[in-house]
Enzyme design. Structure first.
Site, PDB file in Angstrom:
ATOM      1  N   SER A  56     -43.511  59.795  37.442  1.00 40.50           N
ATOM      2  CA  SER A  56     -44.582  61.406  36.998  1.00 40.50           C
ATOM      3  C   SER A  56     -46.012  60.653  37.834  1.00 40.50           C
ATOM      4  O   SER A  56     -46.036  59.459  38.290  1.00 40.50           O
ATOM      5  CB  SER A  56     -44.686  61.263  35.504  1.00 40.50           C
ATOM      6  OG  SER A  56     -45.923  61.759  35.414  1.00 40.50           O
ATOM      7  N   TYR A  92     -47.430  59.440  27.519  1.00 35.44           N
ATOM      8  CA  TYR A  92     -46.885  60.486  28.624  1.00 35.44           C
ATOM      9  C   TYR A  92     -47.193  59.852  29.665  1.00 35.44           C
ATOM     10  O   TYR A  92     -45.712  58.805  30.111  1.00 35.44           O
ATOM     11  CB  TYR A  92     -46.646  61.703  28.738  1.00 35.44           C
ATOM     12  CG  TYR A  92     -46.107  62.358  30.086  1.00 35.44           C
ATOM     13  CD1 TYR A  92     -46.510  62.220  31.287  1.00 35.44           C
ATOM     14  CD2 TYR A  92     -44.437  62.469  29.626  1.00 35.44           C
ATOM     15  CE1 TYR A  92     -45.706  62.971  32.456  1.00 35.44           C
ATOM     16  CE2 TYR A  92     -43.917  63.243  31.053  1.00 35.44           C
ATOM     17  CZ  TYR A  92     -44.766  63.115  32.167  1.00 35.44           C
ATOM     18  OH  TYR A  92     -43.560  63.652  33.066  1.00 35.44           O
TER      19      TYR A  92
HETATM   20  P1  NAP Z   1     -37.410  69.213  30.450  1.00 39.75           P
HETATM   21  O1  NAP Z   1     -37.258  70.433  31.288  1.00 39.75           O
HETATM   22  O2  NAP Z   1     -38.209  69.070  29.024  1.00 39.75           O
HETATM   23  O3  NAP Z   1     -35.921  68.664  30.378  1.00 39.75           O
HETATM   24  C1  NAP Z   1     -35.546  67.650  29.932  1.00 39.75           C
HETATM   25  C2  NAP Z   1     -34.427  67.612  29.254  1.00 39.75           C
HETATM   26  O4  NAP Z   1     -34.577  66.275  28.774  1.00 39.75           O
HETATM   27  C3  NAP Z   1     -34.175  68.258  28.154  1.00 39.75           C
HETATM   28  O5  NAP Z   1     -32.649  68.872  28.252  1.00 39.75           O
HETATM   29  C4  NAP Z   1     -34.272  68.023  26.877  1.00 39.75           C
HETATM   30  O6  NAP Z   1     -33.350  67.759  25.833  1.00 39.75           O
HETATM   31  C5  NAP Z   1     -33.432  66.607  27.794  1.00 39.75           C
HETATM   32  N1  NAP Z   1     -34.067  65.161  26.775  1.00 39.75           N
HETATM   33  C6  NAP Z   1     -34.941  65.426  25.445  1.00 39.75           C
HETATM   34  N2  NAP Z   1     -34.339  64.399  24.687  1.00 39.75           N
HETATM   35  C7  NAP Z   1     -33.722  63.857  24.731  1.00 39.75           C
HETATM   36  C8  NAP Z   1     -33.300  62.341  24.714  1.00 39.75           C
HETATM   37  N3  NAP Z   1     -33.508  62.194  23.195  1.00 39.75           N
HETATM   38  N4  NAP Z   1     -31.591  62.469  24.681  1.00 39.75           N
HETATM   39  C9  NAP Z   1     -31.147  62.830  25.504  1.00 39.75           C
HETATM   40  N5  NAP Z   1     -31.950  64.346  26.292  1.00 39.75           N
HETATM   41  C10 NAP Z   1     -32.733  64.768  26.166  1.00 39.75           C
HETATM   42  O7  NAP Z   1     -37.911  69.028  31.426  1.00 39.75           O
HETATM   43  P2  NAP Z   1     -38.373  68.544  33.400  1.00 39.75           P
HETATM   44  O8  NAP Z   1     -39.472  69.625  33.869  1.00 39.75           O
HETATM   45  O9  NAP Z   1     -36.547  69.123  33.920  1.00 39.75           O
HETATM   46  O10 NAP Z   1     -37.978  67.028  33.957  1.00 39.75           O
HETATM   47  C11 NAP Z   1     -37.126  66.382  33.574  1.00 39.75           C
HETATM   48  C12 NAP Z   1     -38.175  64.450  33.534  1.00 39.75           C
HETATM   49  O11 NAP Z   1     -38.754  64.961  34.852  1.00 39.75           O
HETATM   50  C13 NAP Z   1     -38.533  63.952  32.530  1.00 39.75           C
HETATM   51  O12 NAP Z   1     -38.101  63.003  32.860  1.00 39.75           O
HETATM   52  C14 NAP Z   1     -39.987  64.568  32.814  1.00 39.75           C
HETATM   53  O13 NAP Z   1     -40.847  63.932  32.362  1.00 39.75           O
HETATM   54  C15 NAP Z   1     -39.675  64.014  34.403  1.00 39.75           C
HETATM   55  N6  NAP Z   1     -41.413  64.893  35.690  1.00 39.75           N
HETATM   56  C16 NAP Z   1     -41.053  66.040  35.185  1.00 39.75           C
HETATM   57  C17 NAP Z   1     -42.115  66.952  35.983  1.00 39.75           C
HETATM   58  C18 NAP Z   1     -42.664  68.568  36.040  1.00 39.75           C
HETATM   59  O14 NAP Z   1     -43.356  68.447  36.956  1.00 39.75           O
HETATM   60  N7  NAP Z   1     -41.702  69.419  35.142  1.00 39.75           N
HETATM   61  C19 NAP Z   1     -43.119  66.050  36.653  1.00 39.75           C
HETATM   62  C20 NAP Z   1     -42.481  64.584  36.706  1.00 39.75           C
HETATM   63  C21 NAP Z   1     -41.944  63.999  35.359  1.00 39.75           C
HETATM   64  P3  NAP Z   1     -34.587  69.397  25.241  1.00 39.75           P
HETATM   65  O15 NAP Z   1     -34.638  70.878  25.781  1.00 39.75           O
HETATM   66  O16 NAP Z   1     -34.008  69.158  23.824  1.00 39.75           O
HETATM   67  O17 NAP Z   1     -35.742  68.816  25.023  1.00 39.75           O
HETATM   68  C1  GCO Z   2     -49.179  67.543  32.385  1.00 42.43           C
HETATM   69  C2  GCO Z   2     -47.428  67.563  33.517  1.00 42.43           C
HETATM   70  C3  GCO Z   2     -47.212  65.994  33.869  1.00 42.43           C
HETATM   71  C4  GCO Z   2     -46.182  66.875  35.192  1.00 42.43           C
HETATM   72  C5  GCO Z   2     -45.527  65.784  36.127  1.00 42.43           C
HETATM   73  C6  GCO Z   2     -46.497  65.072  36.466  1.00 42.43           C
HETATM   74  O1  GCO Z   2     -48.920  68.199  31.679  1.00 42.43           O
HETATM   75  O2  GCO Z   2     -49.779  66.609  32.987  1.00 42.43           O
HETATM   76  O3  GCO Z   2     -46.410  67.738  32.138  1.00 42.43           O
HETATM   77  O4  GCO Z   2     -47.646  65.589  33.503  1.00 42.43           O
HETATM   78  O5  GCO Z   2     -44.776  67.153  33.282  1.00 42.43           O
HETATM   79  O6  GCO Z   2     -45.939  64.071  34.319  1.00 42.43           O
HETATM   80  O7  GCO Z   2     -46.256  64.158  37.166  1.00 42.43           O
END
Ligand code: NAP
Ligand code: GCO
Length: 266
Positions: free
Chosen positions: A147, A160
């Site tokens: 992230s 986080y």
């Molecule tokens: P998301 O929409 O919240 O999807 C995360 C998935 O992981 C959901 O299906 C969630 O299920 C599942 N999950 C949560 N806890 C779990 C567990 N204990 N066992 C198995 N599955 C579990 O997140 P996303 O935005 O696609 O992000 C995916 C990854 O990218 C995460 O690691 C997030 O931190 C990272 N990330 C996201 C962003 C962003 O801007 N979106 C940026 C940087 C990094 P539930 O629906 O039940 O929660």
């Molecule tokens: C926040 C956002 C971010 C993104 C991502 C950025 O609240 O700042 O959720 O943390 O998820 O991780 O890289």
């Protein structure tokens, strides 16, 4: 041999955690397009069933398994089941994650531990479960979804950021311990991506204006936009393929330039 042959995932089994939707779903779908056999997990069967339907809509035959990836016994059993039913895992993407946006003084230690458990302990647990198979096969790819918060802090995301900072160092340690066994462990550091996880930061305000955080992020991003899940798929295929066999312990930031930019003058 054509250079593009290095980017194929044909003959590979890829496991993506938390991949019923969002970033994980996009990465797994791209892996299928690149030739991989896709295996995904999510926390409950309802999500897995919804995910299976979504993959099927794209013409992808995915294998879905319900498992809470914070549960080491369940994760070990999941990997054994996948190895028996699908094959040894060649590519692991530790994607499952949660976030809690709460100021430290309002956050309980239990809430903090929960975020660390999913975002840091689970990637350790699942990597530990798949490594023996990769070592036996003589190759493997582990990709941890880090992230911006692996590098930067911001208000309300202490748990986080601590988890994602630790995930950066776990990535480097898996590289250090298993690089000699032809296992590459790298991270992808997405910028701000439009998914359900960031939907609260993009909500239209009651007066019809854009969310202040939405405006802030667009001003902080040279690309002047939020990322899409598709922006992550090319880097994810690269890190899963033979094209990256001498790339190890790196975090590839896919952020539209945020980390390089001081931000537009208000
Ligand atoms: P998301 O929409 O919240 O999807 C995360 C998935 O992981 C959901 O299906 C969630 O299920 C599942 N999950 C949560 N806890 C779990 C567990 N204990 N066992 C198995 N599955 C579990 O997140 P996303 O935005 O696609 O992000 C995916 C990854 O990218 C995460 O690691 C997030 O931190 C990272 N990330 C996201 C962003 C962003 O801007 N979106 C940026 C940087 C990094 P539930 O629906 O039940 O929660
Ligand atoms: C926040 C956002 C971010 C993104 C991502 C950025 O609240 O700042 O959720 O943390 O998820 O991780 O890289």
């Amino acid at each position: 041999m054509n250079i593009l042959d290095n980017f194929t995932l044909k003959g590979k089994v890829a496991l993506v955690t938390g991949a019923s939707y969002g970033i994980g779903f996009a990465i797994a779908s791209a892996y299928a397009q690149a030739g991989a056999t896709v295996v995904f997990n999510d926390i409950n069967q309802d999500l897995v069933d919804k995910g299976l339907a979504s993959y099927t809509e794209l013409g992808i035959t995915a294998h879905g398994y319900a498992c809470d990836v914070t549960d080491e016994q369940a994760a070990q059993a999941l990997v054994k089941q996948i190895e028996a039913e699908v094959g040894t895992i060649d590519i692991l993407v530790n994607n499952a994650g949660i976030i809690r946006r709460v100021p430290m003084l309002d956050m309980s230690a239990e809430e903090f531990r929960k975020v660390i458990d999913v975002d840091l302990n689970a990637p350790f647990i699942v990597a530990k479960a798949v490594l023996p198979g990769m070592i036996a096969k003589g190759h493997g790819k582990i990709i941890n979804i880090c992230s911006m918060m692996s590098e930067l802090g911001r208000e309300t995301v202490s748990a986080y950021a601590a988890a994602k900072g630790g995930l950066k160092m776990l990535t480097r340690n898996i590289c250090s311990e298993y690089g000699c066994m032809n296992i590459q462990c790298n991270g992808i550091g997405p910028g701000y991506i439009a998914t359900p996880q960031t939907a609260p930061l993009r909500e239209t305000q009651p007066d019809g204006s854009r969310h202040p955080f939405d405006q802030f992020i667009v001003a902080k991003t040279p690309a002047a936009r939020w990322g899409t899940v598709e922006d992550l798929t090319g880097p994810a295929v690269f890190l899963a393929s033979d094209a990256s066999n001498f790339v190890n312990g790196q975090i590839l930031y896919v952020d539209g330039g945020i980390l390089a930019y001081i931000g537009k003058q208000p």
